[in-house]
Design a protein around this motif. Structure first.
Motif, short mmCIF file in Angstrom:
data_model
loop_
_atom_site.label_atom_id
_atom_site.label_comp_id
_atom_site.label_asym_id
_atom_site.label_seq_id
_atom_site.Cartn_x
_atom_site.Cartn_y
_atom_site.Cartn_z
N LYS A 1 0.83 -1.21 0.00
CA LYS A 1 0.00 0.00 0.00
C LYS A 1 0.87 1.26 0.00
CE LYS A 1 -2.31 -1.15 3.77
NZ LYS A 1 -3.28 -1.06 4.89
N PHE A 2 0.37 2.29 -0.68
CA PHE A 2 1.00 3.62 -0.59
C PHE A 2 0.23 4.37 0.50
CE2 PHE A 2 1.58 8.08 -2.19
CZ PHE A 2 2.95 8.12 -2.03
N ASP A 3 0.74 4.26 1.71
CA ASP A 3 -0.02 4.69 2.89
C ASP A 3 0.97 5.08 3.99
OD1 ASP A 3 -1.74 5.01 5.02
OD2 ASP A 3 -2.41 2.93 5.08
N PHE A 4 0.77 6.25 4.60
CA PHE A 4 1.64 6.62 5.71
C PHE A 4 0.82 7.13 6.89
CE2 PHE A 4 1.50 10.42 3.02
CZ PHE A 4 1.79 9.91 1.76
N SER A 5 -0.28 6.42 7.13
CA SER A 5 -1.12 6.71 8.29
C SER A 5 -0.47 6.15 9.55
CB SER A 5 -2.50 6.08 8.11
OG SER A 5 -2.38 4.67 8.04
N ARG A 6 -0.92 6.60 10.70
CA ARG A 6 -0.40 6.10 11.98
C ARG A 6 -0.59 4.59 12.09
NH1 ARG A 6 -2.18 8.88 17.45
NH2 ARG A 6 -1.16 6.96 18.15
N GLU A 7 -1.76 4.11 11.68
CA GLU A 7 -2.08 2.68 11.82
C GLU A 7 -1.12 1.83 10.98
OE1 GLU A 7 -5.21 5.28 12.96
OE2 GLU A 7 -4.28 5.10 10.98
N TYR A 8 -0.88 2.28 9.75
CA TYR A 8 -0.02 1.50 8.85
C TYR A 8 1.43 1.53 9.32
CZ TYR A 8 1.62 -0.45 4.40
OH TYR A 8 2.19 -1.25 3.42
N ILE A 9 1.88 2.71 9.76
CA ILE A 9 3.26 2.83 10.26
C ILE A 9 3.43 1.95 11.50
CG2 ILE A 9 4.87 4.41 11.41
CD1 ILE A 9 4.15 6.52 9.38
N LYS A 10 2.44 1.93 12.37
CA LYS A 10 2.53 1.08 13.56
C LYS A 10 2.62 -0.40 13.17
CE LYS A 10 0.37 0.10 18.03
NZ LYS A 10 0.79 -1.31 17.99
N GLU A 11 1.81 -0.81 12.20
CA GLU A 11 1.83 -2.21 11.76
C GLU A 11 3.22 -2.59 11.24
OE1 GLU A 11 0.22 -4.71 7.89
OE2 GLU A 11 -1.04 -3.06 8.63
N LEU A 12 3.82 -1.73 10.43
CA LEU A 12 5.14 -2.03 9.86
C LEU A 12 6.25 -1.97 10.90
CD1 LEU A 12 4.80 -0.15 6.45
CD2 LEU A 12 4.60 -2.60 6.86
N MET A 13 6.15 -1.01 11.81
CA MET A 13 7.16 -0.92 12.88
C MET A 13 7.09 -2.14 13.80
SD MET A 13 9.06 1.70 12.42
CE MET A 13 8.88 1.33 10.68
N ASP A 14 5.88 -2.62 14.05
CA ASP A 14 5.73 -3.83 14.88
C ASP A 14 6.40 -5.03 14.19
OD1 ASP A 14 4.38 -2.47 16.82
OD2 ASP A 14 2.38 -3.12 16.20
N PHE A 15 6.28 -5.09 12.86
CA PHE A 15 6.92 -6.17 12.11
C PHE A 15 8.45 -6.08 12.22
CE2 PHE A 15 8.99 -7.28 8.03
CZ PHE A 15 8.88 -8.66 8.12
N VAL A 16 9.00 -4.88 12.05
CA VAL A 16 10.45 -4.70 12.16
C VAL A 16 10.92 -5.05 13.57
CG1 VAL A 16 12.37 -3.06 12.01
CG2 VAL A 16 10.53 -2.95 10.34
N LYS A 17 10.17 -4.60 14.56
CA LYS A 17 10.52 -4.90 15.95
C LYS A 17 10.51 -6.42 16.20
CE LYS A 17 11.24 -3.24 20.20
NZ LYS A 17 11.27 -4.44 21.02
N GLN A 18 9.56 -7.10 15.61
CA GLN A 18 9.47 -8.56 15.72
C GLN A 18 10.72 -9.22 15.12
OE1 GLN A 18 5.77 -10.23 14.06
NE2 GLN A 18 7.02 -11.78 13.07
N GLU A 19 11.17 -8.70 13.97
CA GLU A 19 12.36 -9.25 13.32
C GLU A 19 13.61 -8.93 14.15
OE1 GLU A 19 12.62 -11.16 10.50
OE2 GLU A 19 10.43 -11.27 10.67
N LEU A 20 13.63 -7.76 14.75
CA LEU A 20 14.75 -7.39 15.62
C LEU A 20 14.82 -8.31 16.84
CD1 LEU A 20 14.95 -3.49 15.82
CD2 LEU A 20 16.87 -5.04 15.51
N ASP A 21 13.67 -8.55 17.44
CA ASP A 21 13.62 -9.41 18.63
C ASP A 21 14.12 -10.82 18.31
OD1 ASP A 21 12.65 -7.33 20.12
OD2 ASP A 21 10.54 -7.94 19.99
N ALA A 22 13.86 -11.27 17.09
CA ALA A 22 14.28 -12.61 16.68
C ALA A 22 15.80 -12.71 16.57
CB ALA A 22 13.64 -12.98 15.35
N LEU A 23 16.47 -11.55 16.43
CA LEU A 23 17.94 -11.54 16.31
C LEU A 23 18.62 -11.48 17.67
CD1 LEU A 23 18.27 -9.04 13.31
CD2 LEU A 23 18.79 -11.48 13.25
N ASN A 24 17.87 -11.17 18.71
CA ASN A 24 18.47 -11.03 20.05
C ASN A 24 18.68 -12.40 20.70
OD1 ASN A 24 18.72 -8.24 20.09
ND2 ASN A 24 16.57 -7.96 20.64
#
Length: 572
Positions: A549-572
């Motif tokens: 999606k071409f979207d930069f709403s708070r909801e979409y940014i939160k969804e993507l940041m949660d995904f990155v955080k999940q990937e980061l946690d998997a590296l710890n």
């Protein structure tokens, strides 16, 4: 395998034509201006011939710019670039406007507008015709000359450490050293060197702001921001959407910066986290070194791309064979990095200032994504179809950074180092979004208030910087450096308003990567399919082709940041 590529045979220009004097070029424009466009087919051929002429001129200009940035100390190279800017481009502009007028008045344009790609091109042509003012030509020439001073000023900056001269890019690598006293000394040397030119850069920026505002007023816009939104063809979003992006990042992303900084402070065991503590490994490990020199970086990146898809590796092999890579930092070289498309040849040029860092490795992957984009669109019918808006261009580059991560073992044979590199990069992505928002918000204010004074500019920058930074880092005693840290961002000087695209595309790239993690084959296909469209579809349609999606709403940014955080946690 891709072999050395030569430009397609010319049909309109003489095969041996090279740009030397305006008198050689003008007849081709005149031929286009007087040609009879009595059918849809004639109009289509006219567009093809115009595209060929513009491609040849664009590539000539590209090489002049490339050579100048590769060596800012050579007066002849600089003069060749300035000749094109001052003697060729100003003469092209009014004739290009006349060609736009001729095309827009054609009774056959409506039929072409129904064809894929032509509708987008005609839309852009209409806005160019609307914005053209002959009195802006000399001002835009002056702006281009003045903006290039930034590269010369920055390229001349160096520091001497332990008796050895370093470019600022090379010296910045030492900020990863585990010796804190050494880091502080290096940081202060770099910062002090930048401050030596702060007045010069402030004066340069003030002059550019004034010139740009005049261009906007001449074109009947209230300010340069509004002019640029039109000039850059931002048909799919508005300044209000940018403000929404700023708010979303401040609310959803900045808290991650607080968390990262607090954890870094605790791990380092320092009383105060200082700016020179931000690049070192918090556990005291030595800096990662993914490559040793430009040749090693090239061969490893080709292998990384090749594993992802052989076509991608072949793109870089072709560029290497043709001498289209200049990767290592050296004195006299302009700062930064870029992938410059070469419109006639279709094989771009990558320029960067590599030392030996993970950031440098990511830069070649980033610019390599741009390069792949050029290869995927090189056979399109018209040059305009290849000239993608930045929101699409940066999707190509930023997605490649993430898509390639599964093959970073090419750079890191040690599993722990590989994990560290991935973690560094994912944290960097999160840290980049607030910086993008800060620079973009700063630009909006700058050009909404073109008559501001220097004191006010620095005060506003401080406010914006604080809003998009962590609350942990201690800047005491470095207030002057902090007030001027924006001066290192070349986009402010050379390509105004080209920056928020990085934020938008970063969100898109995370979504592409998310798809890839779920289904590698389908994710990569979506990415390639989107790039193959060039600029024959709107930005939202290109993103949709990649299944994002071409979207930069708070909801979409939160969804993507949660995904990155999940990937980061998997590296710890």
């Amino acid at each position: 395998m891709i072999q050395e590529i030569k430009p397609a045979p010319r049909h309109f220009l003489d095969q041996g034509f090279t740009v030397k004097e305006w008198s050689q070029i003008e007849p081709y424009f005149q031929q286009l201006l007087v040609r009879n466009l009595d059918s849809v087919e004639a109009l289509k051929q006219w567009f093809k011939d115009r595209s060929e002429l513009e491609s040849v001129l664009s590539e000539d200009m590209a090489w002049r710019y490339i050579r100048m940035t590769c060596d800012t100390t050579d007066d002849k190279i600089r003069e060749a670039f300035e000749f094109f800017v001052s003697e060729i481009e100003p003469k092209i502009a009014p004739l290009a406007n006349e060609l736009n007028k001729k095309a827009l008045e054609s009774p056959h344009l409506g039929a072409l507008r129904k064809e894929i790609g032509y509708d987008i091109m005609i839309r852009s042509m209409e806005k160019d015709f609307k914005n053209f003012r002959e009195k802006n030509i000399p001002i835009q020439t002056e702006i281009q000359k003045e903006s290039q001073r930034f590269g010369a000023i920055s390229g001349a900056m160096s520091v001497t450490i332990a008796g050895k001269e370093f470019t600022l890019q090379q010296a910045a690598v030492l900020l990863q050293e585990t010796d804190r006293a050494k880091r502080e000394k290096v940081y202060r040397q770099i910062a002090d060197r930048r401050l030596q030119d702060k007045d010069t850069l402030n004066e340069l920026y003030t002059k550019l702001i004034q010139l740009r505002h005049q261009v906007a007023v001449n074109a009947d816009y209230e300010n340069f921001r509004d002019y640029m939104f039109s000039a850059m063809g931002r048909f799919d979003y508005s300044p209000t959407d940018c403000f929404d992006f700023h708010i979303s990042v401040e609310v959803e992303v900045v808290p991650f910066l607080h968390e990262f900084a607090q954890r870094r402070k605790e791990t380092l065991g320092v009383d105060a986290l200082r700016p020179w503590d931000k690049a070192v490994d918090p556990e005291g490990k030595q800096p990662l070194k993914p490559f040793d020199g430009g040749k090693d970086l090239t061969s490893k990146t080709i292998e990384c791309f090749n594993r992802l898809d052989p076509f991608l590796g072949d793109c870089l092999k072709t560029m290497e064979k043709m001498g289209h890579l200049d990767l290592e930092s050296r004195k006299g070289k302009a700062p930064g990095g870029y992938n410059y498309p070469l419109a006639e040849t279709g094989v771009p040029f990558i320029f960067m200032n590599a030392t030996s860092t993970v950031r440098d490795m990511v830069t070649i992957l980033h610019e390599g994504g741009h390069a792949v984009h050029s290869f995927l669109t090189r056979d399109m019918e018209l040059n305009d179809f290849k000239n993608t808006p930045s929101e699409v261009a940066e999707l190509a580059s930023m997605s490649m950074e993430l898509l390639s991560m599964d093959h970073w073992d090419v750079y890191f044979s040690n599993p722990e180092e590989l994990k560290r590199a991935k973690k560094e990069h994912l944290e960097q992505i999160i840290e980049t979004l607030p910086w993008v928002a800060a620079i973009d918000k700063f630009q909006h204010w700058i050009y909404e208030n073109p008559e501001h004074g220097l004191h006010e500019r620095l005060f506003i920058w401080n406010e914006i910087h604080d809003a998009f930074s962590d609350e942990v880092t201690d800047w005491s005693g470095l207030e002057e450096q902090k007030k001027h840290v924006w001066q290192k961002q070349l986009h402010l000087f050379e390509v105004p308003f080209y920056y928020i695209e990085y934020g938008m595309a970063q969100l898109g790239a995370i979504a592409v990567w998310k798809n890839f993690k779920e289904d590698p084959k389908k994710g990569l296909e979506g990415y390639m399919n989107a790039l193959k469209l060039g600029y024959t579809r709107s930005i939202p349609e290109v993103y949709a082709a990649a299944n994002i999606k071409f979207d930069f709403s708070r909801e979409y940014i939160k969804e993507l940041m949660d995904f990155v955080k999940q990937e980061l946690d998997a590296l710890n």
